[in-house]
Design a protein around this motif. Structure first.
Motif, PDB file in Angstrom:
ATOM      1  N   ARG A 443     -15.535  14.820  32.662  1.00 35.71           N
ATOM      2  CA  ARG A 443     -16.249  14.292  31.492  1.00 35.71           C
ATOM      3  C   ARG A 443     -15.992  12.804  31.272  1.00 35.71           C
ATOM      4  O   ARG A 443     -16.497  12.214  30.315  1.00 35.71           O
ATOM      5  N   GLY A 444     -15.180  12.207  32.116  1.00 31.58           N
ATOM      6  CA  GLY A 444     -14.878  10.784  31.959  1.00 31.58           C
ATOM      7  C   GLY A 444     -13.852  10.494  30.896  1.00 31.58           C
ATOM      8  O   GLY A 444     -13.759   9.365  30.394  1.00 31.58           O
ATOM      9  N   GLU A 445     -13.044  11.472  30.538  1.00 28.18           N
ATOM     10  CA  GLU A 445     -12.047  11.303  29.477  1.00 28.18           C
ATOM     11  C   GLU A 445     -10.690  10.957  30.075  1.00 28.18           C
ATOM     12  O   GLU A 445      -9.747  11.733  30.022  1.00 28.18           O
ATOM     13  N   TRP A 446     -10.611   9.781  30.687  1.00 31.02           N
ATOM     14  CA  TRP A 446      -9.347   9.291  31.208  1.00 31.02           C
ATOM     15  C   TRP A 446      -8.852   8.150  30.323  1.00 31.02           C
ATOM     16  O   TRP A 446      -9.549   7.673  29.430  1.00 31.02           O
ATOM     17  N   TYR A 447      -7.643   7.666  30.573  1.00 34.16           N
ATOM     18  CA  TYR A 447      -7.053   6.634  29.725  1.00 34.16           C
ATOM     19  C   TYR A 447      -7.506   5.245  30.162  1.00 34.16           C
ATOM     20  O   TYR A 447      -7.658   4.969  31.350  1.00 34.16           O
ATOM     21  N   ARG A 448      -7.707   4.387  29.161  1.00 37.55           N
ATOM     22  CA  ARG A 448      -8.101   3.005  29.394  1.00 37.55           C
ATOM     23  C   ARG A 448      -6.860   2.118  29.472  1.00 37.55           C
ATOM     24  O   ARG A 448      -5.879   2.359  28.766  1.00 37.55           O
ATOM     25  N   LEU A 449      -6.933   1.095  30.304  1.00 35.00           N
ATOM     26  CA  LEU A 449      -5.834   0.147  30.465  1.00 35.00           C
ATOM     27  C   LEU A 449      -6.351  -1.268  30.218  1.00 35.00           C
ATOM     28  O   LEU A 449      -7.542  -1.558  30.402  1.00 35.00           O
ATOM     29  N   GLY A 450      -5.437  -2.157  29.833  1.00 33.36           N
ATOM     30  CA  GLY A 450      -5.804  -3.567  29.665  1.00 33.36           C
ATOM     31  C   GLY A 450      -6.658  -3.808  28.445  1.00 33.36           C
ATOM     32  O   GLY A 450      -6.350  -3.341  27.348  1.00 33.36           O
ATOM     33  N   VAL A 451      -7.756  -4.560  28.632  1.00 26.14           N
ATOM     34  CA  VAL A 451      -8.638  -4.910  27.524  1.00 26.14           C
ATOM     35  C   VAL A 451     -10.003  -4.262  27.734  1.00 26.14           C
ATOM     36  O   VAL A 451     -10.479  -4.136  28.863  1.00 26.14           O
ATOM     37  N   ASP A 452     -10.624  -3.856  26.653  1.00 24.67           N
ATOM     38  CA  ASP A 452     -11.969  -3.294  26.743  1.00 24.67           C
ATOM     39  C   ASP A 452     -12.947  -4.369  27.206  1.00 24.67           C
ATOM     40  O   ASP A 452     -12.931  -5.505  26.713  1.00 24.67           O
ATOM     41  N   GLY A 453     -13.798  -4.030  28.133  1.00 21.99           N
ATOM     42  CA  GLY A 453     -14.845  -4.941  28.568  1.00 21.99           C
ATOM     43  C   GLY A 453     -14.450  -5.897  29.667  1.00 21.99           C
ATOM     44  O   GLY A 453     -15.318  -6.611  30.197  1.00 21.99           O
ATOM     45  N   GLY A 454     -13.162  -5.941  30.023  1.00 21.78           N
ATOM     46  CA  GLY A 454     -12.750  -6.832  31.094  1.00 21.78           C
ATOM     47  C   GLY A 454     -13.137  -6.284  32.454  1.00 21.78           C
ATOM     48  O   GLY A 454     -13.499  -5.111  32.592  1.00 21.78           O
ATOM     49  N   PRO A 455     -13.083  -7.120  33.502  1.00 22.87           N
ATOM     50  CA  PRO A 455     -13.404  -6.635  34.851  1.00 22.87           C
ATOM     51  C   PRO A 455     -12.447  -5.510  35.253  1.00 22.87           C
ATOM     52  O   PRO A 455     -11.247  -5.579  34.994  1.00 22.87           O
TER      53      PRO A 455
END
Length: 675
Positions: A443-455
């Motif tokens: 479902r694409g429910e993994w954790y985000r790292l760094g900053v939103d929208g960055g490369p």
């Protein structure tokens, strides 16, 4: 394991509330059974003091199960025959027999644990005690620690698993036995044979699939209790020739002793192997079984085990079983290395002394009704003790003492969880981050790292070690204005075409790995970082067995094959692959306890040579990898003295022997530049 029932070991000189133990010849007393109890508890005690003395001494538990099944069935059938059985009489007897010494042991163990243990370890001790109050500690331990794993040596209430099994048996068995016995007596042996057969089949099957779980549960142990019960039925209790009785007793004892020396912690148990001590104990009981009216003498083996020394050990065996393991476990806990011979001997002697005191001051006065003579008093006192066991740990927690430890802050696990996968991980994220399982990956429910929208720079994928490093990678990415993603599942390696067999349950590793690879390929990060406890997966069978999907290879070969498949998939689309070598492993006795016990924990840290040997198999796998960049935690975790860093600015660098703490993981930040 409770040591059975003492009703056949009492003489009724007065009404029941005046009964007392007398070790002498009298109608109904079976000293040879107390002798067998004595042998069983000594096997367990010696095994726990040093498994090298009696490698299979744990079979003493199985002897107790047979005795318990035999004695409780005999008591119930005897009372039914006399027209005296009543559930409201049966259960108070069980409570009077088991609860007082057990509650006292729980309270003393919690008190000692509050003084000696780190906060995290004490919380686990308190949890195990609270689970036992609802007769479920066996399930707690089945999910927490394997009986023969190193951490078990320092788990003070681990032995209560067998008490829980018997308590569950006592709660259910009478409601099955009594209606059948009242309806038609021949239904009782038929029922017991059926239960024994089904449970034995289940035990063999479950041990093959999940040995760590099967060891603890009633469903895999019920056949041992049922065989004991079968011995007590009139269907099998017939007069036998003297030569047959003698032979059964000798062969039975030989089987029990042989199993205790031929078996070891690696023996699959309780499987077909458990039949040897169980049938042996049953043969001894059957050889010495005799209706009171026949006045048959015990066998020669029975006479040998009727001497006062062994019988006395049998009489105190319940208390001895209760107190010995906390004594041994706390000694292990307070020892940085393995306790010496003098310490082990002292543990044995102290256990015998404490058991004698418990039997004399707690068991006997309550059972003989010199204390708590009324059942209502017993019930009220037991409930009060249970409430104290449940509540007291919150009042005596050692957490407040951590400021008193020399130059070291003991790390505690965060209570809350970070469960919002939409919010990037940070250094402030609690350590208890939930796993990302297969359906969440899809479902694409993994954790985000760094900053939103960055490369999208990197995807971190792995087991619980990936969970540890992900917030640090996120910190590095944030400082560079980049983003990433993290997918991890404790105990699941980032490998394709591999199935994971654990000691507790089978896992569907391959499906999770396949879904994760497809998700990462769809997101197209510049790089992927594979993080895992590689030495553990390569050490085939010691902790976790990895097999290829077709089961043709396992261990290091399976790891190598799975890694090659992962690398090939990512390199096909020009995603750069980084692999982090395993974090240096510390002593199985726990670096947290070492820092708790000494002002110089660094001197006990693993050396570079020990780390190299521990990672030898995994390093061979990495040496053959092509097209990957290997980053090594040793580059930043080994200091000038050649030992791994375990304390940083007064804080622990490790949360347990395998995992870095958040402070320790920060030391890895220079490895995550991905340039």
């Amino acid at each position: 394991m409770a040591r059975g029932f003492g009703y056949l070991s009492v003489v009724n000189r007065q009404p029941f509330d005046q009964t007392e133990f007398v070790v002498q010849d009298k109608p109904g007393y079976r000293p040879e059974l107390d002798g067998l109890r004595g042998l069983a508890v000594l096997l367990v005690l010696l095994h726990h003091l040093d498994p090298r003395l009696v490698p299979g001494g744990y079979v003493g538990v199985d002897v107790f199960f047979v005795l318990s099944g035999y004695l409780v069935t005999r008591v119930i059938l005897r009372d039914l025959d006399a027209g005296e059985f009543c559930f409201t009489r049966f259960f108070p007897r069980r409570l009077r027999r088991l609860a007082p010494a057990m509650i006292v042991t729980l309270l003393l163990t919690i008190f000692v644990g509050s003084v000696l243990m780190t906060p995290g370890d004490f919380e686990r001790l308190a949890a195990s005690a609270q689970w036992h109050l609802v007769f479920a500690s066996n399930h707690f331990f089945a999910g927490e620690v394997g009986y023969f794993e190193p951490a078990a040596e320092r788990t003070p209430l681990l032995h209560f698993w067998s008490l829980a099994v018997e308590e569950q048996f006592y709660l259910a068995y009478p409601f099955l036995l009594v209606p059948l016995a009242r309806a038609r007596r021949l239904l009782v042996p038929a029922m017991l044979v059926g239960v024994a057969a089904l449970s034995f089949w289940h035990a063999c099957d479950l041990t093959a699939r999940a040995p760590g779980y099967s060891y603890f549960v009633l469903s895999a142990r019920a056949w041992e209790l049922a065989i004991g019960g079968l011995l007590a039925t009139t269907w099998i209790r017939r007069p036998a020739p003297r030569w047959l009785r003698e032979g059964l007793a000798v062969v039975g004892l030989t089987a029990v002793v042989a199993a205790s020396f031929l078996y070891d912690p690696n023996t699959p148990f309780p499987s077909l192997f458990a039949a040897l001590p169980v049938v042996g104990a049953a043969a001894y009981v059957l050889g010495n079984d005799r209706p009171l009216e026949e006045r048959l003498a015990p066998t020669l083996a029975g006479l040998a085990f009727s001497n006062h020394v062994v019988v006395f050990v049998g009489l105190i065996s319940y208390s001895l079983y209760l107190v010995h393991w906390p004594v041994v476990a706390f000694t292990n806990y307070m020892s940085i290395g393995e306790p010496g011979l003098a310490s082990k001997a002292t543990c044995g002697a102290a256990s015998l002394v404490l058991a004698t005191l418990s039997w004399r001051l707690v068991e006997q006065p309550v059972r003989n009704r010199r204390l708590l003579s009324q059942d209502t008093q017993l019930l009220a006192t037991t409930l009060a003790g249970a409430v104290v066991v449940a509540v007291w740990p919150t009042l005596v927690s050692p957490a407040a003492r951590q400021a008193d430890l020399p130059g070291l802050a003991i790390r505690r696990e965060a209570d809350e969880e970070h469960g919002d996968w939409r919010v990037p991980l940070t250094l402030e994220t609690p350590d208890t981050i939930p796993n990302v399982q297969t359906d969440q990956v899809e479902r694409g429910e993994w954790y985000r790292l760094g900053v939103d929208g960055g490369p999208l720079e990197v995807a971190v994928w792995g087991d619980s070690h990936a969970r540890v490093v992900a917030p640090v990678v996120s910190h590095v990415l944030k400082s560079r204005g980049q983003s990433g993603l993290a997918i991890f599942w404790g105990g699941q390696p980032p490998l394709l075409g591999i199935q994971r067999d654990t000691k507790n349950r089978p896992e569907r590793t391959s499906e999770w790995a396949t879904a994760t690879v497809e998700a990462i390929l769809e997101q197209k990060p510049r790089a992927v970082l594979l993080v895992a406890n590689w030495p553990m997966y390569c050490d085939a069978g010691k902790y976790i067995v990895l097999k290829s999907d077709d089961h043709s290879i396992k261990g290091p070969d399976a790891v190598a094959g799975g890694l090659r498949e992962v690398v090939a998939r990512f390199r096909e689309v020009e995603i750069e692959v980084f692999v982090m070598r395993g974090v240096p492993r510390q002593s199985e006795r726990g670096i947290g306890r070492i820092t708790h016990l000494t002002a110089d924990p660094q001197s006990f840290a693993a050396s570079a040579e020990e780390v190299h040997e521990d990672r030898r198999l995994a390093d061979q796998v990495f040496a053959d990898l092509i097209g990957v960049t290997v980053v090594d935690p040793v580059d930043v975790l080994v200091n000038e003295s050649g030992r791994t860093v375990v304390v940083v600015d007064g804080e622990e660098a490790y949360s347990d022997p395998w995992h870095l703490s958040r402070r320790g993981a920060l030391l890895l930040a220079p490895l995550f530049e991905f340039d």
